[in-house]
Design a protein around this motif. Sequence first.
Motif, PDB file in Angstrom:
ATOM      1  N   SER A 373       0.867  -1.271   0.135  1.00 14.90           N
ATOM      2  CA  SER A 373      -0.125  -0.085   0.075  1.00 14.90           C
ATOM      3  C   SER A 373       0.942   1.396   0.021  1.00 14.90           C
ATOM      4  O   SER A 373       0.620   2.432  -0.671  1.00 14.90           O
ATOM      5  CB  SER A 373      -1.035  -0.141   1.215  1.00 14.90           C
ATOM      6  OG  SER A 373      -1.652   1.197   1.116  1.00 14.90           O
ATOM      7  N   TYR A 376       2.001   2.078  -3.529  1.00 16.34           N
ATOM      8  CA  TYR A 376       1.153   2.694  -4.201  1.00 16.34           C
ATOM      9  C   TYR A 376       0.878   3.884  -3.987  1.00 16.34           C
ATOM     10  O   TYR A 376       0.609   4.885  -4.815  1.00 16.34           O
ATOM     11  CB  TYR A 376      -0.412   1.755  -3.893  1.00 16.34           C
ATOM     12  CG  TYR A 376      -0.339   0.371  -4.624  1.00 16.34           C
ATOM     13  CD1 TYR A 376       0.267   0.131  -5.798  1.00 16.34           C
ATOM     14  CD2 TYR A 376      -1.319  -0.416  -3.795  1.00 16.34           C
ATOM     15  CE1 TYR A 376       0.202  -1.258  -6.034  1.00 16.34           C
ATOM     16  CE2 TYR A 376      -1.319  -1.699  -4.368  1.00 16.34           C
ATOM     17  CZ  TYR A 376      -0.754  -2.236  -5.276  1.00 16.34           C
ATOM     18  OH  TYR A 376      -0.625  -3.552  -5.948  1.00 16.34           O
ATOM     19  N   HIS A 377       0.859   4.397  -2.679  1.00 17.32           N
ATOM     20  CA  HIS A 377       0.748   5.811  -2.047  1.00 17.32           C
ATOM     21  C   HIS A 377       2.041   6.795  -2.821  1.00 17.32           C
ATOM     22  O   HIS A 377       1.879   7.839  -3.416  1.00 17.32           O
ATOM     23  CB  HIS A 377       0.769   5.930  -0.722  1.00 17.32           C
ATOM     24  CG  HIS A 377       0.991   6.988  -0.158  1.00 17.32           C
ATOM     25  ND1 HIS A 377      -0.103   7.658   0.614  1.00 17.32           N
ATOM     26  CD2 HIS A 377       1.779   8.294  -0.053  1.00 17.32           C
ATOM     27  CE1 HIS A 377      -0.066   8.841   0.801  1.00 17.32           C
ATOM     28  NE2 HIS A 377       1.056   9.381   0.547  1.00 17.32           N
ATOM     29  N   GLY A 382      -0.096   6.889  -6.939  1.00 16.81           N
ATOM     30  CA  GLY A 382      -0.131   7.886  -6.016  1.00 16.81           C
ATOM     31  C   GLY A 382       0.668   8.966  -6.526  1.00 16.81           C
ATOM     32  O   GLY A 382       0.450   9.611  -7.558  1.00 16.81           O
ATOM     33  N   GLU A 419      -4.305   4.747  -2.506  1.00 15.83           N
ATOM     34  CA  GLU A 419      -4.184   3.453  -2.013  1.00 15.83           C
ATOM     35  C   GLU A 419      -5.638   2.985  -1.665  1.00 15.83           C
ATOM     36  O   GLU A 419      -5.467   1.480  -1.839  1.00 15.83           O
ATOM     37  CB  GLU A 419      -3.859   3.720  -0.264  1.00 15.83           C
ATOM     38  CG  GLU A 419      -2.379   4.259  -0.132  1.00 15.83           C
ATOM     39  CD  GLU A 419      -1.754   4.170   1.131  1.00 15.83           C
ATOM     40  OE1 GLU A 419      -2.006   3.322   1.840  1.00 15.83           O
ATOM     41  OE2 GLU A 419      -1.456   5.147   1.480  1.00 15.83           O
ATOM     42  N   ARG A 420      -6.458   3.624  -1.275  1.00 11.96           N
ATOM     43  CA  ARG A 420      -8.012   3.001  -1.007  1.00 11.96           C
ATOM     44  C   ARG A 420      -8.478   2.686  -2.470  1.00 11.96           C
ATOM     45  O   ARG A 420      -9.061   1.399  -2.618  1.00 11.96           O
ATOM     46  CB  ARG A 420      -8.871   3.936  -0.469  1.00 11.96           C
ATOM     47  CG  ARG A 420     -10.096   3.502  -0.137  1.00 11.96           C
ATOM     48  CD  ARG A 420     -11.133   4.459   0.251  1.00 11.96           C
ATOM     49  NE  ARG A 420     -10.882   5.225   1.433  1.00 11.96           N
ATOM     50  CZ  ARG A 420     -11.501   5.230   2.532  1.00 11.96           C
ATOM     51  NH1 ARG A 420     -12.692   4.878   2.411  1.00 11.96           N
ATOM     52  NH2 ARG A 420     -11.391   6.100   3.330  1.00 11.96           N
ATOM     53  N   TYR A 433      -2.212  -7.612   2.446  1.00 12.67           N
ATOM     54  CA  TYR A 433      -1.979  -6.320   1.832  1.00 12.67           C
ATOM     55  C   TYR A 433      -3.110  -5.311   2.103  1.00 12.67           C
ATOM     56  O   TYR A 433      -2.890  -4.301   2.193  1.00 12.67           O
ATOM     57  CB  TYR A 433      -1.676  -6.342   0.411  1.00 12.67           C
ATOM     58  CG  TYR A 433      -0.522  -7.531   0.051  1.00 12.67           C
ATOM     59  CD1 TYR A 433       0.614  -7.417   0.810  1.00 12.67           C
ATOM     60  CD2 TYR A 433      -0.263  -7.986  -1.172  1.00 12.67           C
ATOM     61  CE1 TYR A 433       1.584  -8.346   0.692  1.00 12.67           C
ATOM     62  CE2 TYR A 433       0.589  -8.799  -1.645  1.00 12.67           C
ATOM     63  CZ  TYR A 433       1.561  -9.039  -0.654  1.00 12.67           C
ATOM     64  OH  TYR A 433       2.919  -9.992  -0.907  1.00 12.67           O
ATOM     65  N   MET A 437      -3.047  -1.585   3.815  1.00 10.79           N
ATOM     66  CA  MET A 437      -3.690  -0.512   3.333  1.00 10.79           C
ATOM     67  C   MET A 437      -4.581   0.104   4.603  1.00 10.79           C
ATOM     68  O   MET A 437      -4.427   1.216   4.935  1.00 10.79           O
ATOM     69  CB  MET A 437      -4.778  -0.670   2.481  1.00 10.79           C
ATOM     70  CG  MET A 437      -5.271   0.630   1.595  1.00 10.79           C
ATOM     71  SD  MET A 437      -6.899   1.160   2.494  1.00 10.79           S
ATOM     72  CE  MET A 437      -7.826  -0.163   2.006  1.00 10.79           C
ATOM     73  N   ALA A 440      -2.604   1.925   7.005  1.00 10.83           N
ATOM     74  CA  ALA A 440      -2.174   3.112   6.529  1.00 10.83           C
ATOM     75  C   ALA A 440      -3.511   4.325   6.900  1.00 10.83           C
ATOM     76  O   ALA A 440      -3.009   5.315   7.205  1.00 10.83           O
ATOM     77  CB  ALA A 440      -2.048   3.082   5.039  1.00 10.83           C
TER      78      ALA A 440
END
Length: 558
Positions: A373, A376-377, A382, A419-420, A433, A437, A440
């Motif tokens: 996550s 991805y951020h 992201g 992320e979401r 995973y 998320m 986070a």
Amino acid sequence: MTRIYEISDQLVEKIAALHPIAATSLGVPGYEKELGDFSPEGLFESAEMAQNTLKELETVPVDNDADRRAKEVMTEDLEADLESYKRGEPFRKLNILSSPLQSIRMVFDYMPRENQEDWENIASRLSKVSGALNGYKETLRQGIRDNLVSTKRQTIECSKQALTHSGTSGDHSFFTELENSYNESNLLSESLRLDIRSGVANAKNAFNDFSNFLTSEYINHASSQDGVGEERYSLSAREFNGISIDLKETYEWGWEQLRWVESEMQTTAEKILPGSDIESAKTLLESDPTRSIEGEDEFRNWMQDLQNKTIDQLDGTHFDIPKPVRKIEAMIAPPGGALAMYYTRPSGDFSRPGRTWYPTGGKTRFPLWGEVSIAYHEGVPGHHFQLGTSVFLEDTLSRYQRQLGGTSGYIEGWALYAERLMGELGYLENPDYYLGMLRAQALRSVRVIIDIGMHLNLEIPDDSDFYPGAKWSPELGLEFIQTRSHFPKDFVASEIDRYLGIPGQAISYKIGERVWLQAREEAKARSIGNFNLKDWHTRALNLGGMGLAQMKRELSRI
């Protein structure tokens, strides 16, 4: 090119000339040998530039919507900078994450090391570290005279950072690695080698001297009060987010978000380890060797592979990723800074790619459940995708929008939203995973609660299971984040110092995500069943970065 866009071009050049570190970050050539003026005189020049540009913008005609957006972005940023200067904020800007102390060291991360000219630039900048830090000291001294000071907490932690960079604390110094990097290259020149050695010694001595200044002089004037109070906090939060915030409502909403995420975490924990609670699932994820990677290099390679695969999978399906933005580099961060992962944007011509930086904190074993996550951020979809897309849009956005547009609320809000979103798109089906998320999300919800709570000295709700009715303090904040964010204790210890040193920034993640989600739902409602998520993301990001209030206005139009 319209007059607004001409002013935008000129503004970026003026900022680059006054702030060579920003020039290097943005990839603006011509300032590679300089560090800039961090003295009170340098601050005055920047404020004067902002004031003059605002006066010019007031009289310029707006030709179209693109002009209007570009003008609003510049105006809002310049007004915020000028207001901050008038309040004296730069004269007490000393914190563990985003003060001149960090930027003077971190600029060397942006600099290439490929040929002799690159190393000559590095040698020149190394020789100027002492002058830059001395100018910064004069600014902090002016703050003392005007009763505009940072806190003892920030002073102590910043002195430790400076000592690490000096190489005298026993920790590995970045500057030692820099010198070793040149000595191991095939570009050896005896005169340049001596310049690098001299520059490194200069930089180390300068950081050691700055550390001594903080602990022997500045700390005697620093404030013992960590919280800044409602008035100063409101203004700071407005600058970081580009929107006015109802702090009490946001504080209560933070508790609502935390209750939601903790419920979701419990449900997910049972999928990982049936019948377990969150802590038991975490213990498994942290201890299972098949769910971890051993070795710093191996972890960096894993992170790079994940970034590359994500770009391949998302491009053309959920996003259209411009070719230059498809390149990203995963890096291990030098020691001496905070432990949060961070991102540095590509240069304006993409000759330097966007990079994700991971501070290891000395660890060599990396459980993966929380790292996906975070990737991805920081990467795609992201920060790298959003900021890289802005840089790429040379034909439509003004230069200022492409290279400097966007508040923390807009930028960090998008990254948390990303992320979401990856969970919504099916990329977090592995419950390990997905729990990462959610962790986070828990951290960002906790940030809203304790950042506002500590700075405004608020009470903990009576219905809370955590010290109901007590008022927030750094000690309670630390205990709360250790037990409710589910991040390691060494990581969250530096988080408390970060929140107290940069009031209003920590809430920008959730504030921004909230606005992005609201804008998406409003667009769905307007579409009457004809909503295309990929098209909406494209149209939204093509507007460029801005403050959240402007973003709400603009997204209501698409």
